[in-house]
Write a protein that holds these residues in place. Structure first.
Motif, PDB file in Angstrom:
ATOM      1  N   GLN A  92      67.234  51.581  27.084  1.00 39.87           N
ATOM      2  CA  GLN A  92      66.900  51.231  26.548  1.00 39.87           C
ATOM      3  C   GLN A  92      67.423  49.548  27.166  1.00 39.87           C
ATOM      4  OE1 GLN A  92      68.771  51.482  22.871  1.00 39.87           O
ATOM      5  NE2 GLN A  92      69.117  48.914  21.911  1.00 39.87           N
ATOM      6  N   MET A  93      65.836  48.571  26.986  1.00 43.48           N
ATOM      7  CA  MET A  93      65.779  47.829  28.207  1.00 43.48           C
ATOM      8  C   MET A  93      66.349  46.207  26.618  1.00 43.48           C
ATOM      9  SD  MET A  93      65.329  48.284  30.710  1.00 43.48           S
ATOM     10  CE  MET A  93      64.488  46.230  31.287  1.00 43.48           C
ATOM     11  N   GLU A  94      66.714  44.899  27.690  1.00 45.03           N
ATOM     12  CA  GLU A  94      67.381  43.648  26.925  1.00 45.03           C
ATOM     13  C   GLU A  94      66.392  42.907  26.068  1.00 45.03           C
ATOM     14  OE1 GLU A  94      66.297  44.646  29.867  1.00 45.03           O
ATOM     15  OE2 GLU A  94      65.354  42.330  30.653  1.00 45.03           O
ATOM     16  N   ASP A  95      64.899  43.516  26.255  1.00 42.15           N
ATOM     17  CA  ASP A  95      63.641  42.559  25.512  1.00 42.15           C
ATOM     18  C   ASP A  95      62.515  43.994  25.866  1.00 42.15           C
ATOM     19  OD1 ASP A  95      62.523  42.016  27.576  1.00 42.15           O
ATOM     20  OD2 ASP A  95      63.334  39.788  26.976  1.00 42.15           O
ATOM     21  N   GLU A  96      61.315  42.937  25.034  1.00 40.30           N
ATOM     22  CA  GLU A  96      59.995  44.184  25.014  1.00 40.30           C
ATOM     23  C   GLU A  96      59.134  43.866  27.041  1.00 40.30           C
ATOM     24  OE1 GLU A  96      60.803  42.456  22.341  1.00 40.30           O
ATOM     25  OE2 GLU A  96      60.836  44.148  20.887  1.00 40.30           O
ATOM     26  N   ILE A  97      59.697  42.903  27.036  1.00 45.54           N
ATOM     27  CA  ILE A  97      59.057  42.417  29.170  1.00 45.54           C
ATOM     28  C   ILE A  97      60.123  43.039  29.052  1.00 45.54           C
ATOM     29  CG2 ILE A  97      59.016  40.051  29.967  1.00 45.54           C
ATOM     30  CD1 ILE A  97      59.149  38.283  27.574  1.00 45.54           C
ATOM     31  N   GLY A  98      61.357  43.451  29.690  1.00 45.86           N
ATOM     32  CA  GLY A  98      61.766  43.848  30.222  1.00 45.86           C
ATOM     33  C   GLY A  98      61.328  45.532  30.680  1.00 45.86           C
ATOM     34  N   SER A  99      60.916  46.437  28.952  1.00 45.77           N
ATOM     35  CA  SER A  99      60.790  47.165  28.778  1.00 45.77           C
ATOM     36  C   SER A  99      59.502  47.667  29.355  1.00 45.77           C
ATOM     37  CB  SER A  99      60.346  47.578  27.259  1.00 45.77           C
ATOM     38  OG  SER A  99      61.762  47.518  26.831  1.00 45.77           O
ATOM     39  N   ILE A 100      58.457  47.032  29.365  1.00 43.32           N
ATOM     40  CA  ILE A 100      56.845  47.373  30.030  1.00 43.32           C
ATOM     41  C   ILE A 100      57.386  46.634  31.100  1.00 43.32           C
ATOM     42  CG2 ILE A 100      56.349  44.771  29.719  1.00 43.32           C
ATOM     43  CD1 ILE A 100      52.907  46.401  29.283  1.00 43.32           C
ATOM     44  N   ALA A 101      58.045  46.386  31.832  1.00 45.61           N
ATOM     45  CA  ALA A 101      57.720  46.036  33.592  1.00 45.61           C
ATOM     46  C   ALA A 101      58.880  46.820  33.705  1.00 45.61           C
ATOM     47  CB  ALA A 101      59.102  44.250  33.771  1.00 45.61           C
ATOM     48  N   ALA A 102      59.776  47.309  33.316  1.00 41.08           N
ATOM     49  CA  ALA A 102      60.619  48.835  33.673  1.00 41.08           C
ATOM     50  C   ALA A 102      59.558  50.206  33.782  1.00 41.08           C
ATOM     51  CB  ALA A 102      61.528  48.837  33.372  1.00 41.08           C
ATOM     52  N   ILE A 103      58.555  49.937  32.534  1.00 39.82           N
ATOM     53  CA  ILE A 103      57.878  51.193  33.066  1.00 39.82           C
ATOM     54  C   ILE A 103      56.132  50.969  34.259  1.00 39.82           C
ATOM     55  CG2 ILE A 103      58.071  52.158  30.699  1.00 39.82           C
ATOM     56  CD1 ILE A 103      55.101  51.045  30.112  1.00 39.82           C
ATOM     57  N   ILE A 104      55.790  49.865  34.311  1.00 38.02           N
ATOM     58  CA  ILE A 104      55.280  49.287  35.392  1.00 38.02           C
ATOM     59  C   ILE A 104      56.392  49.912  36.817  1.00 38.02           C
ATOM     60  CG2 ILE A 104      54.792  47.812  36.295  1.00 38.02           C
ATOM     61  CD1 ILE A 104      53.920  45.805  34.472  1.00 38.02           C
ATOM     62  N   GLU A 131      46.618  47.855  38.530  1.00 37.24           N
ATOM     63  CA  GLU A 131      45.761  49.173  38.273  1.00 37.24           C
ATOM     64  C   GLU A 131      46.773  50.252  38.416  1.00 37.24           C
ATOM     65  OE1 GLU A 131      41.862  50.314  40.457  1.00 37.24           O
ATOM     66  OE2 GLU A 131      42.676  48.328  41.422  1.00 37.24           O
ATOM     67  N   VAL A 132      47.906  50.007  37.260  1.00 41.91           N
ATOM     68  CA  VAL A 132      49.301  51.088  37.136  1.00 41.91           C
ATOM     69  C   VAL A 132      48.689  51.761  35.617  1.00 41.91           C
ATOM     70  CG1 VAL A 132      51.990  50.660  37.072  1.00 41.91           C
ATOM     71  CG2 VAL A 132      50.687  49.142  37.158  1.00 41.91           C
ATOM     72  N   PRO A 133      48.740  53.036  35.947  1.00 46.54           N
ATOM     73  CA  PRO A 133      48.886  53.723  34.571  1.00 46.54           C
ATOM     74  C   PRO A 133      49.806  53.634  33.482  1.00 46.54           C
ATOM     75  CG  PRO A 133      48.911  55.230  36.916  1.00 46.54           C
ATOM     76  CD  PRO A 133      49.187  53.730  37.026  1.00 46.54           C
ATOM     77  N   ILE A 134      49.987  53.319  32.757  1.00 49.10           N
ATOM     78  CA  ILE A 134      51.218  52.755  31.532  1.00 49.10           C
ATOM     79  C   ILE A 134      50.890  53.528  30.133  1.00 49.10           C
ATOM     80  CG2 ILE A 134      52.531  50.957  32.868  1.00 49.10           C
ATOM     81  CD1 ILE A 134      51.396  49.550  31.209  1.00 49.10           C
ATOM     82  N   VAL A 135      52.052  54.210  29.363  1.00 49.20           N
ATOM     83  CA  VAL A 135      50.867  54.341  27.748  1.00 49.20           C
ATOM     84  C   VAL A 135      52.026  53.490  27.097  1.00 49.20           C
ATOM     85  CG1 VAL A 135      51.206  55.874  26.506  1.00 49.20           C
ATOM     86  CG2 VAL A 135      50.008  56.422  28.707  1.00 49.20           C
TER      87      VAL A 135
END
Lengths: 181, 377
Positions: free
Chosen positions: B53-65, B97-101
């Motif tokens: 669980q990240m601090e926010d959504e900016i962190g969330s997408i950065a983490a999955i990348i 070109e990083v696969p993310i959903v």
């Protein structure tokens, strides 16, 4: 045939769970079922509504349009959704004063009281209500609902919830007997 | 007794992701997507995956990348407000070109809007929310089972083409529970990204100009390469050269264009002989389907076209149907977004009618039926 249920009351009364159990019971009887919900941003206390559509056929539209049964556990939900009722039956908690302007056929049942006094736990009012709804509608067999309740309620509360369910069916039978008189 | 289960859209979405190999989820729970984070938090530790669980959504997408670059299959789930915050890094995933959903369970916007009410106001944002010409694929489930199937497919597309894939749901689709029989996992085909065989001579962005997809190495496996949001050459290091910039931009977009016939998916009902074509996606399509069936029952030749891939739009298939239609009606829970694409595709061949609903409620079938019957506009 499509049968529409609307379960309404206050957030925290467990009507969503009651809706889920009803839908699962229908699936256990090989019917199709869809359950949707609508609630405000507050988790407790706000107006809350769960809807269940049960049909032998494909269900395209998931919401109730002209409910066959409305359950209303609060005065607010009775007022809001009772006024929208057409062909269906209203099942309202007997703590709610009836409004003569709401014309749909109405059955008043002591759901909250039965949970608090007969079962001794106000939190199982949702399962008492489910028993009343199922008893009056005849949509699923009592045995099937017992199984569906056991599958969904927290471990260790099965017996409590089953007695709540049976109490609901009893209330429905009593109401049925009164209607027959 | 069948193995049918009552299942919620958000639950089916998560199970589809897990079936596709999801092993890293980072997110910031938000209504009406929260159940996805909850179920991931429950299930991922059991299979050796990670949930943060990240601090926010900016962190969330950065983490999955970041996790995807190490070879993980990754997902985040959000709603409008969080999706807005993710836009910058969505572009980053596109250019790097990083696969993310990303799952976006739409609610009423703009801003924090109405958390518990359905909307379809993020259609254009899902395509154009981040700046610059960028590749993106958007899938729109129309029922609970499709939440499973299309999330599964989203992973395969992300892996095969190295693009961000968005699963665009809405509050009704996400929260609705329905009887579902899931496919046997053994019958599903999982696609994995193509990896290089050896670090020797590996060029991380080397690919055929005509929509080629570069081989993707895993960070931490002996490969040394650079990943950036700047335009870059085959080595991954920044480049300002005009010919590289031109070729790279075109290749990124060409990847999706070339993929379209393979990933295209849509549902039709009663379109063979229809005069009135209703085009709708997601939960609006459920109301539309009911309306079309009611219209048919009273002898009106109406049909439904429901795209499951909305970006890229299944243009050729749609144009064929639209060519025969006398009227096209586009019901959507916004003030007119998908309809712009439909107007472009239909051109002047038939009138395209908007049917908007923005009161935070799903269309009633009668509202669409009344328009089909030529009622009030």
């Amino acid at each position: 045939m499509r049968t529409e249920f609307r379960l309404s009351g206050s957030g925290g009364q467990g009507l969503l769970l009651a809706g889920i159990v009803l839908a699962e019971a229908a699936i256990l009887e090989d019917k199709n079922a869809v359950q949707t919900q609508s609630y405000g941003p507050e988790a407790r206390g706000g107006a809350s509504k769960a809807e269940v559509i049960i049909s032998e056929e494909d269900i395209d539209y998931p919401k109730a349009t002209d409910p066959d049964f409305l359950l209303a556990l609060t005065a607010e939900s009775y007022k809001t959704f009772g006024a929208l009722m057409g062909k269906g039956i209203i099942i309202v908690d007997s703590s709610v004063a009836l409004n003569p302007e709401i014309k749909a056929r109405t059955i008043s049942a002591p759901i909250l009281k039965a949970a608090a006094e007969d079962i001794g736990k106000r939190v199982v009012a949702n399962i008492v209500a489910l028993g009343v709804l199922a008893g009056i509608s005849g949509i699923v067999a009592e045995k099937t609902l017992e199984l569906a309740v056991k599958n969904r309620v927290p471990k260790g509360t099965e017996e409590l919830n089953l007695s709540a369910l049976h109490k609901g069916f009893e209330l429905a039978a009593a109401v049925g007997a009164r209607q027959a008189d | 007794m069948t193995n049918a289960k009552l299942m919620q859209g958000n639950e089916a979405c998560t199970l589809g992701a897990l079936a596709a190999g999801l092993d890293f989820f980072a997110g910031y729970p938000i209504t009406p997507s929260t159940e996805i984070a909850e179920l991931c938090a429950e299930e991922l530790p059991k299979i050796g995956g990670r949930f943060i669980q990240m601090e926010d959504e900016i962190g969330s997408i950065a983490a999955i990348i970041g996790a995807s670059l190490t070879g993980r299959k990754v997902m985040t789930a959000t709603s409008g407000p969080g999706f807005s915050l993710m836009q910058e890094n969505l572009g980053y995933a596109g250019i790097a070109e990083v696969p993310i959903v990303i799952v976006n369970v739409q609610r009423v916007g703009p801003s924090t809007g109405q958390p518990t009410s359905p909307s379809q106001g993020d259609v254009m944002q899902s395509r154009w929310g981040t700046h610059g010409d960028h590749p993106v694929v958007v899938l729109a489930p129309g029922n609970v089972k499709e939440c499973y199937e299309l999330t599964f497919k989203a992973f395969n597309i992300a892996e095969q083409y190295r693009v961000p894939v968005i699963v665009l749901m809405d509050e009704v689709i996400g929260h609705m529970r329905e009887k579902v029989i899931l496919p046997d996992i053994a019958t599903l085909r999982i696609v994995n990204r193509k990896e290089p065989e050896t670090p020797a001579g590996y060029l991380p962005y080397e690919a055929d100009d005509d929509g080629g997809v570069p081989l993707m190495a895993r960070f931490g496996q002996g490969y040394r390469f650079h990943v950036t949001g700047l335009f870059h050459d085959d080595t991954g290091f920044p480049s300002n050269k005009s010919d590289i910039t031109n070729r790279f931009t075109r290749r990124l977009l060409r990847k999706v264009e070339k993929a379209e016939p393979a990933i295209r998916e849509y549902f039709t009902e009663s379109t063979d002989d229809c005069d009135i074509l209703v085009v709708a996606f997601g939960s609006s399509a459920m109301s539309s389907l009911s309306a079309v069936r009611k219209a048919r029952a009273s002898g009106i030749k109406a049909g439904l076209f429901r795209p499951k891939t909305i970006w890229p739009f299944p243009e050729d298939s749609f144009k064929e149907l639209a060519a025969k239609a006398k009227r096209v009606i586009v019901p959507e829970m916004n003030l007119g977004q998908l309809v712009l694409e439909i107007e472009r595709l239909v051109g002047c061949k038939a009138p395209v009618e908007r049917l908007s609903k923005v009161n935070g409620e799903l269309f009633k079938p009668e509202e669409i039926l009344s328009r089909i019957m030529g009622g009030a506009k």
